[in-house]
Design an enzyme around this catalytic site. Structure first.
Site, PDB file in Angstrom:
ATOM      1  N   ARG A 101       0.852  -1.205   0.000  1.00 24.02           N
ATOM      2  CA  ARG A 101       0.000   0.000   0.000  1.00 24.02           C
ATOM      3  C   ARG A 101       0.882   1.247   0.000  1.00 24.02           C
ATOM      4  O   ARG A 101       0.571   2.229  -0.685  1.00 24.02           O
ATOM      5  CB  ARG A 101      -0.956  -0.029   1.199  1.00 24.02           C
ATOM      6  N   GLU A 374       3.350  10.229   7.497  1.00 22.43           N
ATOM      7  CA  GLU A 374       2.156  10.972   7.029  1.00 22.43           C
ATOM      8  C   GLU A 374       1.463  11.682   8.187  1.00 22.43           C
ATOM      9  O   GLU A 374       0.235  11.732   8.253  1.00 22.43           O
ATOM     10  CB  GLU A 374       1.172  10.017   6.353  1.00 22.43           C
TER      11      GLU A 374
HETATM   12  C1  LIG Z   1       9.028   3.791   6.818  1.00 20.33           C
HETATM   13  C2  LIG Z   1       8.917   5.259   6.628  1.00 20.33           C
HETATM   14  C3  LIG Z   1       8.692   5.789   5.364  1.00 20.33           C
HETATM   15  C4  LIG Z   1       8.626   7.172   5.164  1.00 20.33           C
HETATM   16  N1  LIG Z   1       8.449   7.671   3.889  1.00 20.33           N
HETATM   17  C5  LIG Z   1       8.545   9.015   3.691  1.00 20.33           C
HETATM   18  C6  LIG Z   1       8.499   9.550   2.352  1.00 20.33           C
HETATM   19  O1  LIG Z   1       8.307   8.814   1.368  1.00 20.33           O
HETATM   20  N2  LIG Z   1       8.676  10.883   2.174  1.00 20.33           N
HETATM   21  C7  LIG Z   1       8.875  11.735   3.233  1.00 20.33           C
HETATM   22  O2  LIG Z   1       9.045  12.928   2.997  1.00 20.33           O
HETATM   23  N3  LIG Z   1       8.916  11.255   4.512  1.00 20.33           N
HETATM   24  C8  LIG Z   1       8.757   9.927   4.757  1.00 20.33           C
HETATM   25  N4  LIG Z   1       8.805   9.424   6.046  1.00 20.33           N
HETATM   26  C9  LIG Z   1       9.069  10.340   7.155  1.00 20.33           C
HETATM   27  C10 LIG Z   1       7.865  10.596   8.049  1.00 20.33           C
HETATM   28  O3  LIG Z   1       6.909  11.356   7.398  1.00 20.33           O
HETATM   29  C11 LIG Z   1       8.385  11.237   9.342  1.00 20.33           C
HETATM   30  O4  LIG Z   1       9.064  10.237  10.062  1.00 20.33           O
HETATM   31  C12 LIG Z   1       7.295  11.851  10.189  1.00 20.33           C
HETATM   32  O5  LIG Z   1       6.782  13.015   9.583  1.00 20.33           O
HETATM   33  C13 LIG Z   1       7.769  12.200  11.600  1.00 20.33           C
HETATM   34  O6  LIG Z   1       8.944  12.929  11.543  1.00 20.33           O
HETATM   35  P1  LIG Z   1      10.214  12.490  12.432  1.00 20.33           P
HETATM   36  O7  LIG Z   1      10.435  11.039  12.231  1.00 20.33           O
HETATM   37  O8  LIG Z   1      11.313  13.416  12.118  1.00 20.33           O
HETATM   38  O9  LIG Z   1       9.739  12.662  13.917  1.00 20.33           O
HETATM   39  P2  LIG Z   1       9.711  14.021  14.775  1.00 20.33           P
HETATM   40  O10 LIG Z   1       8.991  15.080  14.011  1.00 20.33           O
HETATM   41  O11 LIG Z   1      11.073  14.320  15.261  1.00 20.33           O
HETATM   42  O12 LIG Z   1       8.787  13.575  15.981  1.00 20.33           O
HETATM   43  C14 LIG Z   1       9.265  12.763  17.066  1.00 20.33           C
HETATM   44  C15 LIG Z   1       8.145  12.680  18.108  1.00 20.33           C
HETATM   45  O13 LIG Z   1       7.848  13.992  18.588  1.00 20.33           O
HETATM   46  C16 LIG Z   1       6.452  14.255  18.426  1.00 20.33           C
HETATM   47  N5  LIG Z   1       6.237  15.673  18.139  1.00 20.33           N
HETATM   48  C17 LIG Z   1       6.818  16.441  17.183  1.00 20.33           C
HETATM   49  N6  LIG Z   1       6.319  17.695  17.234  1.00 20.33           N
HETATM   50  C18 LIG Z   1       5.394  17.704  18.216  1.00 20.33           C
HETATM   51  C19 LIG Z   1       4.515  18.705  18.756  1.00 20.33           C
HETATM   52  N7  LIG Z   1       4.453  19.957  18.244  1.00 20.33           N
HETATM   53  N8  LIG Z   1       3.701  18.364  19.783  1.00 20.33           N
HETATM   54  C20 LIG Z   1       3.701  17.104  20.288  1.00 20.33           C
HETATM   55  N9  LIG Z   1       4.507  16.107  19.830  1.00 20.33           N
HETATM   56  C21 LIG Z   1       5.332  16.425  18.798  1.00 20.33           C
HETATM   57  C22 LIG Z   1       6.034  13.397  17.262  1.00 20.33           C
HETATM   58  O14 LIG Z   1       4.628  13.176  17.259  1.00 20.33           O
HETATM   59  C23 LIG Z   1       6.848  12.124  17.521  1.00 20.33           C
HETATM   60  O15 LIG Z   1       6.181  11.332  18.463  1.00 20.33           O
HETATM   61  C24 LIG Z   1       8.788   8.052   6.273  1.00 20.33           C
HETATM   62  C25 LIG Z   1       8.982   7.514   7.564  1.00 20.33           C
HETATM   63  C26 LIG Z   1       9.023   6.143   7.740  1.00 20.33           C
HETATM   64  C27 LIG Z   1       9.240   5.593   9.122  1.00 20.33           C
END
Ligand SMILES: Cc1cc2nc3c(=O)[nH]c(=O)nc-3n(C[C@H](O)[C@H](O)[C@H](O)COP(=O)(O)OP(=O)(O)OC[C@H]3O[C@@H](n4cnc5c(N)ncnc54)[C@H](O)[C@@H]3O)c2cc1C
Length: 395
Positions: A101, A374
């Protein structure tokens, strides 16, 4: 001999609320086609692909020939189905594996959709027919090592040099990145965030694969490195400036996820139901114990409820009435419901629940990624909080 008092004859344990009656014949035909495809082509090998950490690229063309790529887009070789049909296809694919998916979501909603919605006619002609056929694979580069939930903090930069653009930066966690032919890269410019259609053979563009993932293993995830990537002006998506561009793509992809998660949850519930009916302990099937029945009932209710949410949101989308906040509701709740179902199902299978011989732990691990990407659970909570209070609590 039928027994009218047998409650199992009045309800289908696999479609308890008879939700199949809410879809029409065309939608059902698409759903059944995808379900058969998953049974024939995905399920026989998925445990091995997951174990080995590979996505079988050859299947892209098969999914293209089924019309699954850019399925809800019109023209340029796309199938042009309604939103509910697209959702049901996502549901069946994710009942196989979230990696499949994810592939279809990224290709259709994150790579083809921005070209379709914001691209020039030349960009559409060049990429969409090949992407719809699965001959060219796309990816979507928004997230960076230091910019996840807050994409406005991105550092990837595109500067104008004559009529060219020169891009520098790093994108992280990019689904399909290392196998893509084209990347939609979002970068800061003097005019605000712009999207670029980047052929992956452009000099200065390289990728690295993320290894040792314990989730979404049958999906390729990577890093995009852009070092002085020089592109003509015709590479920019002319139809959008600002974060509205990537956020509208995410909104499309989240719609597929809110259906897809139902499929993963359904697969886990059905695995737990089948297992509980056949596994005997203390002299009888474990499905006969009250504590096990309670788990099965909670799973069944959860799957039916999230199916209803998905179908309702799909109907709203087909009427052009679906808001981004409503998509957040579906993504957030359906994914967390599916994850809960997966965890309960894993428990119901006992020790067998930890092996890839059964689908449950694979779905459970996959859903951890789906919970995060997402828009995390927290970010969707904040989106919904803002929608009902009018107050933003993001920072
Ligand atoms: C398998 C996989 C595939 C992916 N594919 C893509 C892709 O194709 N393209 C792409 O662009 N990205 C992709 N991503 C990235 C994904 O969108 C991000 O991991 C996601 O947006 C979260 O960002 P981060 O991992 O940097 O976490 P962070 O933003 O660092 O967050 C870490 C934690 O802090 C919390 N947090 C952050 N800000 C706040 C707030 N203001 N208040 C409360 N809690 C908060 C979050 O909810 C989370 O629990 C993928 C990720 C994975 C794991």
């Amino acid at each position: 001999m039928s027994n009218p008092l047998d409650p199992r004859q009045q309800t289908d344990p696999r479609d308890f609320l008879a939700l199949d009656s809410l879809i029409d014949d065309d939608e059902r035909a698409i759903q059944q086609t995808v379900r058969r495809y998953v049974q024939d082509r995905v399920l026989p090998d998925i445990a091995d692909w997951y174990d080995e950490g590979v996505f079988p690229r050859d299947l892209a063309k098969e999914m293209g020939s089924l019309g699954l790529l850019g399925m809800h887009l019109d023209g340029y070789g796309c199938a042009g189905t309604n939103a509910v049909s697209y959702g049901l296809a996502c549901l069946e694919l994710e009942a196989g594996d979230s990696g499949f998916r994810s592939f279809v979501s990224v290709q259709g909603s994150l790579a083809m959709f921005p070209i379709h919605a914001f691209g020039s006619e030349e960009q559409k002609q060049e990429w969409l027919p090949r992407m719809a056929a699965g001959e060219a694979i796309g990816c979507f580069g928004l997230t960076e090592p230091d910019s996840g939930s807050d994409p406005g903090s991105m550092r990837t930069w595109a500067r104008k040099d004559g009529t060219d653009w020169v891009l520098n930066g790093t994108k992280m966690w990019i689904t399909n990145g290392p196998i893509a032919d084209v990347a939609i890269v979002w970068a800061r410019t003097d005019e605000g965030v712009r999207g670029f259609v980047v052929p992956t053979d452009t000099p200065g563009f390289t990728t690295n694969t993320v290894h040792k993932k314990a989730s979404l293993r049958a999906s390729v995830t990577g890093e995009l490195v852009l070092e002085d990537v020089r592109l003509p002006d015709s590479a920019v998506l002319p139809g959008v400036t600002g974060l509205r561009g990537p956020l509208s793509c995410l909104n499309e992809a989240r719609f597929g996820i809110l259906f897809g998660a139902v499929g993963a949850g359904r697969a886990c519930y059905e695995a737990a139901l089948d297992y509980s009916l056949s596994r005997e302990q203390f002299g009888r099937p474990i499905a006969g114990f009250q504590l096990v029945q309670r788990k099965l009932v909670e799973m069944m209710i959860s799957v039916n409820r999230s199916t209803l949410v998905a179908l309702h949101l799909g109907r709203l989308k087909d009427r052009g009435q679906l808001s981004p906040a409503q998509v957040s509701f579906g993504k957030m709740d359906n994914v967390r419901q599916a994850l809960e179902v997966a965890r309960e199902a894993r428990n119901s299978l006992g020790a067998n629940g930890i092996t890839l011989e059964y689908p449950v732990i694979r779905h459970m691990n996959n859903l951890e990624s789906v919970y995060t990407y997402e828009g995390t659970n927290e970010i969707h909570t904040l989106t919904l909080g803002q929608a009902i209070t009018g107050l933003a609590a993001f920072r």
